[in-house]
Design an enzyme around this catalytic site. Structure first.
Site, short mmCIF file in Angstrom:
data_model
loop_
_atom_site.label_atom_id
_atom_site.label_comp_id
_atom_site.label_asym_id
_atom_site.label_seq_id
_atom_site.Cartn_x
_atom_site.Cartn_y
_atom_site.Cartn_z
N GLU A 154 0.82 -1.21 0.00
CA GLU A 154 0.00 0.00 0.00
C GLU A 154 0.86 1.27 0.00
O GLU A 154 0.49 2.27 -0.61
CB GLU A 154 -0.95 -0.03 1.19
CG GLU A 154 -2.02 -1.11 1.03
CD GLU A 154 -2.94 -1.23 2.22
OE1 GLU A 154 -4.15 -0.96 2.07
OE2 GLU A 154 -2.47 -1.59 3.32
N GLU B 103 -3.68 -9.52 3.81
CA GLU B 103 -4.47 -9.24 5.02
C GLU B 103 -5.59 -10.26 5.27
O GLU B 103 -5.79 -10.68 6.42
CB GLU B 103 -5.05 -7.82 4.95
CG GLU B 103 -4.07 -6.72 5.27
CD GLU B 103 -3.30 -6.23 4.06
OE1 GLU B 103 -2.70 -5.16 4.14
OE2 GLU B 103 -3.32 -6.94 3.02
#
Length: 254
Positions: A108, A128
């Site tokens: 990210e 995740e």
């Protein structure tokens, strides 16, 4: 700054290094605050035109420091978000130089950058969901803007690792290098950008980002103020004069 975030400025380029190689540069609170502090300072410096974000050792970043997360050390900076970057990327161009892993929050961070240079051994992913979490630092809205929708959805849902070569084929990664050469190639690319007029570079980035959701009817009206500001700058006159005089321009950022 801190020992966990190193900054080196040379030739108009600021290299920001996440310095936690023993933990694969996992992002903790100190790293997030260090990146935010570096950007706050460097944005005001006229001797810096472009940033390169990288990680020490053999990885870019394996993501959020989960041990820190469990102890309440959440790497979020008010106004800048995760890693001190994802919610407020800098006005100047920023390039991610990726070796090894760019996973979860590390991916990210890379997606928050304008360009990505990666070694041919680099791997990217949003794992995740495999840990009961969700990519909440901008990865989910940014990824389908960088990759074809169905590919982006596969990356997000599987949590798998994807090689840099595949993401280069799809246009997410700008340059592929041999292992160990991502930073040098990113700095070389940054210096090519830094040779240009800083006001024009920053305005070009801003217009390309802001115009993404403008209609065709409003593009020229909405960009007019920015275009006028650049065309009326001292640097614009210097660029024209340097061309006429067959010399290198001397930019002032004014």
């Amino acid at each position: 700054m801190s020992d966990e975030v190193l900054v080196e400025v040379d030739g108009g380029v600021a290299v920001i290094t996440i310095n936690r190689p023993k933990s694969k540069n996992a992002i903790n609170g100190e790293v997030a605050r260090g990146i935010a502090a570096a950007l706050d300072e460097l944005e005001e410096r006229k001797d810096v035109a472009v940033y390169v974000l990288t990680g020490a050792g053999d990885s870019f970043s394996a993501g959020m420091d989960l041990k820190g997360f469990l102890s309440g050390d959440f790497p979020h900076v008010p106004g800048r978000g995760f890693g001190g970057l994802v919610e407020a990327p800098p006005k100047k161009p920023i390039i991610a130089a990726v070796e090894g892993y760019a996973l979860a929050g590390g991916f990210e961070l890379a997606l928050s950058c304008d360009l990505i240079v990666a070694s041919d051994t680099a791997k990217f992913g949003l794992p995740e969901p495999t840990r009961g979490l969700i990519a909440g630092a901008g990865g989910l809205p940014r990824l389908p803007r960088r990759l074809p929708y169905h590919v982006a959805l596969e990356v997000a849902l599987t949590g798998d690792h994807y090689p840099a070569a595949r993401l280069h084929e799809l246009g997410l990664v700008n340059r592929i290098t041999a292992a160990g050469e991502a930073l040098a190639t990113a700095v070389e690319l940054a210096r090519r950008i830094a040779r240009n007029a800083p006001l024009a570079v920053a305005a070009t980035k801003r217009l390309m980002i802001e115009s993404a959701d403008w209609s065709l009817d409003e593009i020229f009206a909405r960009q007019a103020a920015t275009v006028d500001e650049v065309f009326n700058s001292k640097d614009a006159k210097e660029g024209a004069a340097a061309f006429a005089e067959k010399r290198a321009p001397v930019w002032k950022g004014e």
